[in-house]
Design an enzyme around this catalytic site. Sequence first.
Site, PDB file in Angstrom:
ATOM      1  N   LEU A 190      -1.306  -9.663   3.407  1.00  0.00           N
ATOM      2  CA  LEU A 190      -1.479  -9.184   2.016  1.00  0.00           C
ATOM      3  C   LEU A 190      -0.927  -7.782   2.257  1.00  0.00           C
ATOM      4  CD1 LEU A 190      -4.918 -10.350   0.674  1.00  0.00           C
ATOM      5  CD2 LEU A 190      -2.687 -11.566   0.531  1.00  0.00           C
ATOM      6  N   LYS A 240       1.035   1.149   2.156  1.00  0.00           N
ATOM      7  CA  LYS A 240      -0.005   1.752   2.923  1.00  0.00           C
ATOM      8  C   LYS A 240       0.149   1.165   4.539  1.00  0.00           C
ATOM      9  CE  LYS A 240      -5.092   1.538   3.450  1.00  0.00           C
ATOM     10  NZ  LYS A 240      -6.439   0.799   2.831  1.00  0.00           N
ATOM     11  N   GLY A 287      -5.014  -8.842  -8.499  1.00  0.00           N
ATOM     12  CA  GLY A 287      -5.753  -9.340  -7.378  1.00  0.00           C
ATOM     13  C   GLY A 287      -5.436 -10.048  -6.493  1.00  0.00           C
ATOM     14  N   LYS A 311      -9.646   2.016   4.950  1.00  0.00           N
ATOM     15  CA  LYS A 311      -9.803   2.462   3.492  1.00  0.00           C
ATOM     16  C   LYS A 311     -10.096   3.846   3.246  1.00  0.00           C
ATOM     17  CE  LYS A 311     -10.108  -1.838   2.741  1.00  0.00           C
ATOM     18  NZ  LYS A 311      -8.882  -2.648   2.235  1.00  0.00           N
TER      19      LYS A 311
END
Length: 469
Positions: free
Chosen positions: A75, A89, A182, A360
Amino acid sequence: MKFTQVRKKMEAENISQAAISAFESTFNSLVAGETGIIPEVTISPAGGLLTVEDDIAPNITQNPSLLSETVVLKLNGGLGTGMGLDFAKSLLPVKGDDTFLDLTAKQVVKMREDFGTNVKFMLMNSFSTSSDTLEFFRKKYPEIADEKGLELMQNKVPKLDRETFVPATCESDPSNEWCPPGHGDLYAALVGSGQLDSLLADGFKYMFVSNSDNLGATLDLSILTHFSVSDVPFMMECCERTENDKKGGHLCVRNLDQQLVLRESAMCSKDDEAEFQNVSKHKYFNTNNLWIRLDKLKEIVEKSGGFIPLPMIKNSKTVDPKDDESQKVVQLETAMGAAIECFSGASAIVVPRTRFAPVKKCNDLLLLRSDAYIITDDFRAQLNPECNGVAPVIALDSKKYKLVSALDKAIPNGVPSLFKCERLTVTGEVIFQSNTKFVGNVSIVNKAAEAKVVPAETFENKDLDLTQS
């Protein structure tokens, strides 16, 4: 009637019928007044789960032939905006010059070399990450970039007016009218793009899915073999919850039909909060490392009318995230792990924390960049053996080190040694040096307005005040 407007808006953007049907299911839950709440009295704790370390790895004979039937999907839709990034990211350097995607690509190439089979690799990109990611692969891994079906594109869904549920509008920036659905969108994206049918036609049976920022989530042959032998349609990797995990979701069993389900924090009422956070009762959380039988996924999609009916997650926002006075909206999304309740006979296994190491915050990134983590010969990020299985706890000043750019300013000449550190707490701005070593429990305070340099020496179980230095 209300969904007619939503459908028209989505069709005008050429969004697939599978994605529209999936969103209509979520929309209908909203209109029906469903809250998504799962009361404590309707569930029981999940128990009797096999563990990889004790039950699976020691007792299974690995079957490398399964690799030719397996797809690895990462993902990769996130920009990392919470860490101040405006690019994918996964393109953030994590070890030397290697990014998340470098290490993932090298893992795939190494596995192909070791087993002599072409393990298939895919990325689920978003419109925000697609261009940068594909350019990265074209430049550095052209053999992967040229492969059929590398990219699966995430869909987008309309934000809805909080009162009327009609599509929201934003004249100043129409792109604000849309939001990501999502990672539960994985299933609609596979169906709507034709990729699911294509994979099945090409002989693929198993899919391993994980987040691109979780370098612990590698294709493990023992787990794959167990998944195949156990002949279940869906398998979730879980870790044991600690006090640090108590606010996150947990796995449980629905009393009505003994089906495994996920209960997220948004699905828990205030009255049940204490039990929700009881980690000795509800022991397991979802790592988002999932194993899916593609043929069984196809069966469920056909049975449900072209989509998987996932539980709704509702978020209240404003249409312009930078303007609190703009139209109040709801954003509907789904989680891919929630599909566990859609697969009859689905299972879960307990994996070690080494398979769950997401980045994170800057705390996580500093730790991963340090000598507390090493890169193995097959390009897995692994906790340094000197840490004895326990990662150091890093607590950087959350006001000073929310953004990656701030962390980079703190480590201009390299990362300090952390593999012998138990806990590092930093208050204020500092500049680390690569030959600084932290051992045991170290606290650093700087109350001055300007950043202060941490001396190049070893600090063991020490409280260090740099304010006057």
